[in-house]
Scaffold this motif. Sequence first.
Motif, mmCIF file in Angstrom:
data_model
loop_
_atom_site.group_PDB
_atom_site.id
_atom_site.type_symbol
_atom_site.label_atom_id
_atom_site.label_comp_id
_atom_site.label_asym_id
_atom_site.label_seq_id
_atom_site.Cartn_x
_atom_site.Cartn_y
_atom_site.Cartn_z
ATOM 1 N N LEU A 1 0.815 -1.223 0.000
ATOM 2 C CA LEU A 1 0.000 0.000 0.000
ATOM 3 C C LEU A 1 0.845 1.267 0.000
ATOM 4 C CD1 LEU A 1 -2.652 -1.120 2.645
ATOM 5 C CD2 LEU A 1 -2.860 -1.187 0.149
ATOM 6 N N LYS A 2 2.144 1.124 0.123
ATOM 7 C CA LYS A 2 3.039 2.255 0.335
ATOM 8 C C LYS A 2 2.972 3.339 -0.747
ATOM 9 C CE LYS A 2 7.906 3.300 0.735
ATOM 10 N NZ LYS A 2 9.203 2.798 0.387
ATOM 11 N N ASP A 3 2.992 2.963 -1.998
ATOM 12 C CA ASP A 3 3.091 3.950 -3.076
ATOM 13 C C ASP A 3 1.854 4.031 -3.958
ATOM 14 O OD1 ASP A 3 5.708 4.805 -2.389
ATOM 15 O OD2 ASP A 3 6.522 2.992 -3.300
ATOM 16 N N LEU A 4 0.704 3.650 -3.438
ATOM 17 C CA LEU A 4 -0.524 3.732 -4.225
ATOM 18 C C LEU A 4 -0.910 5.191 -4.453
ATOM 19 C CD1 LEU A 4 -2.751 0.968 -2.592
ATOM 20 C CD2 LEU A 4 -1.570 0.872 -4.783
ATOM 21 N N PRO A 5 -1.410 5.515 -5.634
ATOM 22 C CA PRO A 5 -1.813 6.909 -5.914
ATOM 23 C C PRO A 5 -3.227 7.207 -5.429
ATOM 24 C CG PRO A 5 -2.096 5.591 -7.871
ATOM 25 C CD PRO A 5 -1.506 4.660 -6.810
ATOM 26 N N TYR A 6 -3.519 6.829 -4.189
ATOM 27 C CA TYR A 6 -4.850 7.013 -3.630
ATOM 28 C C TYR A 6 -4.757 7.553 -2.212
ATOM 29 C CZ TYR A 6 -6.154 3.732 -7.316
ATOM 30 O OH TYR A 6 -6.323 3.120 -8.512
ATOM 31 N N LYS A 7 -5.777 8.291 -1.834
ATOM 32 C CA LYS A 7 -5.969 8.634 -0.430
ATOM 33 C C LYS A 7 -6.566 7.387 0.210
ATOM 34 C CE LYS A 7 -8.590 11.613 2.634
ATOM 35 N NZ LYS A 7 -9.303 12.873 2.749
ATOM 36 N N ILE A 8 -5.988 6.942 1.317
ATOM 37 C CA ILE A 8 -6.453 5.715 1.961
ATOM 38 C C ILE A 8 -7.013 6.047 3.334
ATOM 39 C CG2 ILE A 8 -5.762 3.460 2.869
ATOM 40 C CD1 ILE A 8 -3.571 3.391 0.764
ATOM 41 N N GLU A 9 -8.203 5.493 3.607
ATOM 42 C CA GLU A 9 -8.837 5.564 4.918
ATOM 43 C C GLU A 9 -9.390 4.176 5.210
ATOM 44 O OE1 GLU A 9 -10.435 10.122 5.156
ATOM 45 O OE2 GLU A 9 -11.793 8.678 4.253
ATOM 46 N N THR A 10 -9.883 3.982 6.416
ATOM 47 C CA THR A 10 -10.608 2.752 6.720
ATOM 48 C C THR A 10 -12.014 3.133 7.157
ATOM 49 O OG1 THR A 10 -9.896 2.683 9.044
ATOM 50 C CG2 THR A 10 -8.515 1.510 7.452
ATOM 51 N N ASN A 11 -12.925 2.177 7.017
ATOM 52 C CA ASN A 11 -14.281 2.419 7.502
ATOM 53 C C ASN A 11 -14.492 1.677 8.812
ATOM 54 O OD1 ASN A 11 -14.816 -0.271 6.833
ATOM 55 N ND2 ASN A 11 -15.944 0.233 4.982
ATOM 56 N N GLU A 12 -15.713 1.711 9.327
ATOM 57 C CA GLU A 12 -15.993 1.105 10.632
ATOM 58 C C GLU A 12 -15.846 -0.410 10.639
ATOM 59 O OE1 GLU A 12 -20.069 2.022 8.739
ATOM 60 O OE2 GLU A 12 -18.058 2.852 8.730
ATOM 61 N N TYR A 13 -15.734 -1.034 9.456
ATOM 62 C CA TYR A 13 -15.575 -2.485 9.362
ATOM 63 C C TYR A 13 -14.122 -2.904 9.157
ATOM 64 C CZ TYR A 13 -20.516 -1.763 8.563
ATOM 65 O OH TYR A 13 -21.819 -1.343 8.680
ATOM 66 N N GLY A 14 -13.206 -1.918 9.171
ATOM 67 C CA GLY A 14 -11.798 -2.219 8.960
ATOM 68 C C GLY A 14 -11.441 -2.392 7.489
ATOM 69 N N ASP B 1 -14.459 6.585 15.699
ATOM 70 C CA ASP B 1 -15.354 5.464 15.997
ATOM 71 C C ASP B 1 -15.822 4.757 14.734
ATOM 72 O OD1 ASP B 1 -15.161 5.933 18.723
ATOM 73 O OD2 ASP B 1 -16.916 7.246 18.748
ATOM 74 N N SER B 2 -15.524 5.355 13.576
ATOM 75 C CA SER B 2 -15.939 4.778 12.300
ATOM 76 C C SER B 2 -14.734 4.561 11.389
ATOM 77 C CB SER B 2 -16.951 5.705 11.623
ATOM 78 O OG SER B 2 -17.520 5.080 10.504
ATOM 79 N N GLY B 3 -13.628 4.114 11.967
ATOM 80 C CA GLY B 3 -12.412 3.853 11.192
ATOM 81 C C GLY B 3 -11.465 5.029 11.211
ATOM 82 N N THR B 4 -10.365 4.891 10.498
ATOM 83 C CA THR B 4 -9.349 5.940 10.426
ATOM 84 C C THR B 4 -9.656 6.844 9.249
ATOM 85 O OG1 THR B 4 -7.701 4.493 11.408
ATOM 86 C CG2 THR B 4 -6.881 6.410 10.223
ATOM 87 N N LYS B 5 -9.785 8.123 9.527
ATOM 88 C CA LYS B 5 -10.047 9.129 8.509
ATOM 89 C C LYS B 5 -8.806 9.997 8.365
ATOM 90 C CE LYS B 5 -14.138 7.459 8.476
ATOM 91 N NZ LYS B 5 -14.282 6.292 7.623
ATOM 92 N N THR B 6 -8.578 10.503 7.157
ATOM 93 C CA THR B 6 -7.409 11.343 6.920
ATOM 94 C C THR B 6 -7.845 12.655 6.283
ATOM 95 O OG1 THR B 6 -6.999 10.234 4.808
ATOM 96 C CG2 THR B 6 -5.761 9.432 6.700
ATOM 97 N N PRO B 7 -8.074 13.679 7.100
ATOM 98 C CA PRO B 7 -8.399 14.984 6.520
ATOM 99 C C PRO B 7 -7.318 15.384 5.521
ATOM 100 C CG PRO B 7 -8.548 15.048 8.918
ATOM 101 C CD PRO B 7 -7.949 13.732 8.548
ATOM 102 N N ASP B 8 -7.714 16.082 4.468
ATOM 103 C CA ASP B 8 -6.762 16.466 3.431
ATOM 104 C C ASP B 8 -5.698 17.422 3.947
ATOM 105 O OD1 ASP B 8 -7.881 15.005 1.181
ATOM 106 O OD2 ASP B 8 -9.593 16.340 1.395
ATOM 107 N N VAL B 9 -6.089 18.312 4.837
ATOM 108 C CA VAL B 9 -5.165 19.260 5.470
ATOM 109 C C VAL B 9 -5.625 19.446 6.906
ATOM 110 C CG1 VAL B 9 -4.250 21.630 5.473
ATOM 111 C CG2 VAL B 9 -4.775 20.508 3.295
#
Length: 155
Positions: free
Chosen positions: A12-25, A65-73
């Motif tokens: 997953l290291k160099d994927l050209p995507y923003k990655i987050e997880t949802n509440e189900y992992g 509580d619903s997974g890991t989110k990554t705000p853009d800034v």
Amino acid sequence: MQWSDVITDPALKDLPYKIETNEYGQLVMSPHKRRHAIWQGEIEWCLRQCLPQGRTAPEFAVDTDSGTKTPDVVWYSRDREAQLLADQRLAPEICIEVLFNSKTEREMATKRTLYFAAGALEVWQCDDSGALRFFTPAGEQPQSTLAPQFPRQLD
């Protein structure tokens, strides 16, 4: 899948995507767009001018509580920095999402709720034209309360 698994997985290291997880992992990936990156950079630059006593960062992971989110800034005060490094469930004071047609208003309302529950004081949204909206836990505001001089429209 836990966030610690995501950040250590070499596939997953160099994927050209923003990655987050949802509440189900499960992994949730969104493709990067150039205009998205441009607005991220402009927002960071403007934040550094308006709030020089803090730091900015792109794609800052927040466990919710619903997974890991990554705000853009994000912007956080230097007083909060040690807490943020010690506790990934704590959100920076300002969390900003740059919106494109892949994000719905319902998704953004959910993210705002999650960021506020994690301790964010403000959540901003920037649309694809560079227009900003500012939110506190009390609802939408005409301007940021932490950075009132921040423009409502980016060039």
